[in-house]
Design an enzyme around this catalytic site. Structure first.
Site, PDB file in Angstrom:
ATOM      1  N   GLU A  83     -20.287 -12.290  17.847  1.00  0.00           N
ATOM      2  CA  GLU A  83     -20.753 -11.291  16.862  1.00  0.00           C
ATOM      3  C   GLU A  83     -21.812 -10.315  17.348  1.00  0.00           C
ATOM      4  O   GLU A  83     -22.414  -9.614  16.541  1.00  0.00           O
ATOM      5  CB  GLU A  83     -21.258 -12.001  15.595  1.00  0.00           C
ATOM      6  CG  GLU A  83     -20.133 -12.679  14.832  1.00  0.00           C
ATOM      7  CD  GLU A  83     -20.563 -13.227  13.475  1.00  0.00           C
ATOM      8  OE1 GLU A  83     -21.767 -13.431  13.271  1.00  0.00           O
ATOM      9  OE2 GLU A  83     -19.676 -13.457  12.638  1.00  0.00           O
ATOM     10  N   GLU A 135     -12.852 -16.010  12.439  1.00  0.00           N
ATOM     11  CA  GLU A 135     -13.808 -16.641  11.531  1.00  0.00           C
ATOM     12  C   GLU A 135     -13.575 -16.162  10.117  1.00  0.00           C
ATOM     13  O   GLU A 135     -13.382 -14.976   9.881  1.00  0.00           O
ATOM     14  CB  GLU A 135     -15.262 -16.260  11.877  1.00  0.00           C
ATOM     15  CG  GLU A 135     -15.900 -17.054  12.958  1.00  0.00           C
ATOM     16  CD  GLU A 135     -17.395 -16.741  13.100  1.00  0.00           C
ATOM     17  OE1 GLU A 135     -17.999 -16.239  12.124  1.00  0.00           O
ATOM     18  OE2 GLU A 135     -17.927 -16.989  14.181  1.00  0.00           O
TER      19      GLU A 135
HETATM   20  C1  BMA Z   1     -20.534 -16.651  11.505  1.00  0.00           C
HETATM   21  C2  BMA Z   1     -20.865 -17.549  12.652  1.00  0.00           C
HETATM   22  C3  BMA Z   1     -22.189 -18.187  12.562  1.00  0.00           C
HETATM   23  C4  BMA Z   1     -22.609 -18.476  11.164  1.00  0.00           C
HETATM   24  C5  BMA Z   1     -21.518 -18.248  10.170  1.00  0.00           C
HETATM   25  C6  BMA Z   1     -21.944 -18.390   8.759  1.00  0.00           C
HETATM   26  O1  BMA Z   1     -20.756 -15.351  11.727  1.00  0.00           O
HETATM   27  O2  BMA Z   1     -20.653 -16.910  13.858  1.00  0.00           O
HETATM   28  O3  BMA Z   1     -23.135 -17.394  13.192  1.00  0.00           O
HETATM   29  O4  BMA Z   1     -23.081 -19.745  11.071  1.00  0.00           O
HETATM   30  O5  BMA Z   1     -21.051 -16.966  10.317  1.00  0.00           O
HETATM   31  O6  BMA Z   1     -22.867 -17.428   8.365  1.00  0.00           O
END
Ligand code: BMA
Length: 821
Positions: free
Chosen positions: A426, A516
């Site tokens: 990120e 994610e």
């Molecule tokens: C994402 C991950 C972590 C984080 C999660 C929840 O962006 O890469 O950095 O724990 O979100 O916020």
């Protein structure tokens, strides 16, 4: 004949003390200060209550570790004696008999120092002095602060140590200190294998291996290199060659190659490759690895949606199904093989085929990758940079990272499971979308771009030319251009959760690959009981808030709960509903991405936890499956039925993510919650491999009215040979508004040896049935599923050790949403 090399383990019993104290206490190695202090009863378990706060002093101090080493003349008679530290965490000065032999400042790097001169026959004293990472990072931060997020102790990006050791939005502030991986003496004569690289060439079903090795030479004796390949069936092939100037390359044609496949696509046959360095008949050094024969590429081709992002294994495009991995414990040295086996076995057992090792932890131990090889879990491997600016304009820092990168790429590049190297987590998105780019930070941003788009890419290409490299997650692969966009590369979909969008928002994101997306839930009650007394069992209690590290986490859980469910009547039901929300959120996303032809992967955030906490995990710190993990077994099933619900219009899809076609039928039924039929139908179905088939669009606009919508549901069954393989249910109102009645769940319990089977049926829709055994942790064959009226399902589990079937029957607890309010 000498057997070489000679290895003398230095793991085991050591002593440690707080720097400056004269009191040495027993320590264990590999290990760390916190776990040593806990064992001695000098600090309380920081995972209980808010003990973490009283344990803060530990990482603010410096600590010394020491042990005596007995060395014999034989060891000292070798040309080289080296101290090998696979991992020092982190800022260490290593002294042997009073002489400083080395310093470390990177927990991710192995260190190897020549120590023959400093050693003497008999007793030697090895002292490793660790400086506080917290004090170091804070001092660096005072000189130069870096942009970051996620509630870190200050200065974390300045030290090459797991970023999340300094805290995260799911993790405590407990940076460990200690000798965290194996430590030993190694003695060599004549030469040592410095590096071995294995490359595969696949050509029309034939597989050729190229094994190249380089040796450190300590004299000029002629050397020979031998490679021995053992097939999964035990057949052996051997080739040899002389070494020239320390280098040698061997070619090997694999007889009857058996291909390795990701989980769900085929088997995982593994070959063992042993490389031997010899002088005449005398073995000098050996190196062994396990390999799987497969090709793997990241295919990026222009198409109607932009540019694809698809892993292609053995020529077959794979839909990556899985989750993100974080360190399995804040204190890495107590993670057992059994724990890793449970977590990764659970992932594979729930139809995951990919795991992303996220860049806020560390490069995992060999056993982690052994398991991924064996279970067929593709590994998306981040380099360890996450959500922060790093001093990549500092040549000393970059040189330290180079050593880390070379060491870890060389260690892992032969792994069957390894699919991708990814630069960071990120950080590109942060430069572009999080407001980091200010006039003062432009230089740092340029350094970022140079490093992740050029420098690191070149290092990886030099060490592992056959593996794809990706600059950041998410990225479009074009520097600073739309890193989180749908048309190219991967995305992190956080509009649901971070931006409070409804679950259906996932359907507005036809991404190429979703690396994610996530939703938090409370861990199961027995896990909460490990850190909070029953008097604290309220989501807003001080202790519960302490075990919630996202400042907005609890309010989001409650917000979404009010959108979907009725206010729960008590805390245990709040726990239950929070898990249902999480499971449903992930299901809606995965269902959509699996059926959308643009998308080639969905990895939810996150598989596991590092301590008992309210978080995005599907499996909690103690290994307990939340509703999400059970749901993932259904929504990641190779053969999967999904319904896209839009008001009264329901579209039914079947995804066949298998290498064979599938034939069967969809049976659908519109009915009342009590099971009275309104309408029904059948669709025979023949699906091609690796496709999603739109089965039917059903519009119930004329049957569903404002009067009856809270009492109706659509049940779809995926049927083959009159057996229901999967079931999906859709409703015409949010669950909170459904006219749920007591489903009068009926159970028939039977057993066959240690296998317990529970037949369940309901008189009206039992929404999200939860089974549990009071007083035991068991994994059920399914859990948190809808059971419509008049159907029965058979659930199995293994009888807890020492339990009688009768005991289990009495301990069986059932609940559905009807019981939650
Ligand atoms: C994402 C991950 C972590 C984080 C999660 C929840 O962006 O890469 O950095 O724990 O979100 O916020």
């Amino acid at each position: 004949m000498m057997t070489q090399p000679l290895k003398q383990s230095l793991s085991g019993e050591w002593q440690f003390r707080q720097a400056g104290s004269s009191e040495w206490r027993p320590a264990s190695v590999p290990g760390g200060v916190h776990t040593d202090l806990m064992r001695l009863g000098r600090i309380d378990d920081p995972f209980v209550g808010d003990e973490e706060l009283r344990g803060q002093w530990v990482a603010q101090q410096d600590w010394d570790y020491r042990r005596t080493i007995f060395v014999d003349d034989h060891l000292l008679s070798h040309d080289r004696v080296q101290l090998v530290c696979d991992g020092l965490d982190t800022l260490a000065t290593v002294t042997l008999n009073g002489t400083v032999i080395g310093m470390s400042d990177n927990m991710f790097r192995p260190y190897r120092w020549d120590v023959r001169e400093a050693l003497r026959a008999g007793e030697n004293v090895l002292l490793i002095a660790f400086a506080s990472p917290v004090v170091f990072a804070a001092a660096k931060n005072n000189l130069r602060s870096m942009p970051d997020v996620n509630n870190l102790l200050p200065g974390a990006p300045h030290i090459r140590k797991a970023p999340s050791h300094f805290g995260w939005d799911w993790g405590p502030h407990l940076p460990p200190i200690g000798i965290w991986r194996d430590i030993r003496l190694e003695a060599f004569s004549t030469a040592r294998l410095a590096d071995v690289a294995v490359r595969q060439h696949h050509d029309n079903g034939a597989v050729h291996l190229t094994v190249s090795a380089s040796a450190d030479l300590y004299n000029d004796e002629p050397l020979q290199l031998t490679a021995r390949l053992t097939s999964p069936r035990g057949e052996m092939q051997t080739v040899s060659t002389p070494l020239t100037a320390g280098n040698g390359t061997l070619a090997l044609d694999v007889g009857h190659p058996q291909l390795w496949w990701p989980n769900g696509y085929g088997n995982q046959p593994l070959y063992t490759l042993t490389v031997l360095l010899e002088s005449g008949a005398e073995p000098l050094d050996t190196w062994t690895c396990t390999i799987g024969l497969r090709t793997i590429e990241l295919r990026q081709e222009p198409d109607e949606w932009g540019t694809s992002f698809t892993f292609v294994v053995n020529g077959l495009p794979i839909f990556a199904k899985g989750s993100n991995w974080i360190p399995a414990d804040s204190f890495p040295t107590r993670i057992s093989h059994a724990q890793l086996e449970h977590l990764l076995g659970s992932a594979a057992g729930a139809n995951h085929n990919t795991v992303r090792v996220w860049g806020g932890g560390y490069y995992e131990d060999e056993y982690f990758y052994d398991l991924c090889d064996r279970y067929g879990l593709l590994v998306w491997q981040d380099f360890m940079f996450a959500c922060a600016g790093y001093p990549l304009d500092d040549p000393t820092f970059v040189e330290n990272v180079r050593a880390e990168v070379v060491a870890n790429v060389r260690r892992l590049r032969h792994r069957a499971c390894l699919a991708l190297w990814c630069g960071n987590n990120e950080i590109e998105a942060a430069w572009v979308d999080w407001g980091w780019n200010t006039p003062q930070s432009t230089d740092l941003m340029r350094a970022y771009e140079r490093f992740f788009f050029t420098t690191l890419a070149q290092w990886v290409a030099a060490e592992d030319p056959d593996r794809a490299y990706w600059p950041s997650s998410p990225s479009s692969n074009t520097p600073m251009r739309d890193p989180n966009g749908n048309s190219a590369g991967d995305i992190h979909q956080w509009a649901v959760w971070h931006a409070n969008k409804p679950f259906s928002n996932y359907r507005e994101t036809p991404a190429r690959f979703v690396s994610e997306f996530g939703f938090e839930s409370l861990p199961p009650l027995p896990t909460i009981a490990s850190f909070a007394a029953p008097s604290d069992w309220n989501i807003t209690s001080y202790i519960m808030e302490h075990h919630q590290r996202s400042p907005v986490g609890n309010e989001k859980i409650v917000l979404y709960m009010l959108e979907n469910f009725r206010l729960p009547k008590d805390f245990p039901n709040l726990v239950y509903l929070s898990q249902l929300l999480q499971a449903e959120a992930m299901r809606v996303g995965v269902d959509f991405w699996r059926r959308h032809p643009a998308c080639s992967g969905a990895l939810y955030w996150q598989l596991n936890d590092c301590w008992p906490v309210i978080s995005w995990s599907g499996i909690d710190y103690f290994g307990r499956w939340k509703a999400l993990h059970y749901a993932s077994r259904r929504f990641f099933a190779p053969l999967h039925l999904s319904i896209e619900d839009q008001g009264t219009a329901m579209s039914v899809f079947v995804t066949n993510e298998r290498r064979e076609p599938w034939e069967g039928a969809i049976h659908w039924s519109l009915e009342t919650l009590a099971g009275e039929p309104i309408d029904s139908g059948d669709f025979p179905l023949a699906t091609d491999p690796l496709t999603t088939t739109p089965v039917c669009n059903l519009d119930f606009g004329s049957l569903v009215t404002d009067e009856n919508r809270r009492n109706l549901l659509l049940v779809c069954d995926l049927v083959q040979n009159s057996q229901t393989l999967q079931r999906a249910v859709a409703t015409f109102a949010p669950t909170k508004h459904l006219a749920l009645a007591d489903p009068q769940l009926k159970t028939e319990v039977a057993h066959n040896g240690a296998q317990l089977s529970i037949k369940l049926s309901a008189t009206s829709l039992a929404r999200f049935v939860e089974l549990s055994l009071d007083g035991a942790d068991v994994l059920f064959s399914d859990n948190y599923f809808d059971l419509p009226a008049g159907r029965s399902v058979q659930i199995t589990c293994t009888l807890p050790v020492g339990w009688t079937p009768l005991q289990a029957q009495q301990a069986l607890r059932l609940r559905s949403v009807f019981d939650s309010y």
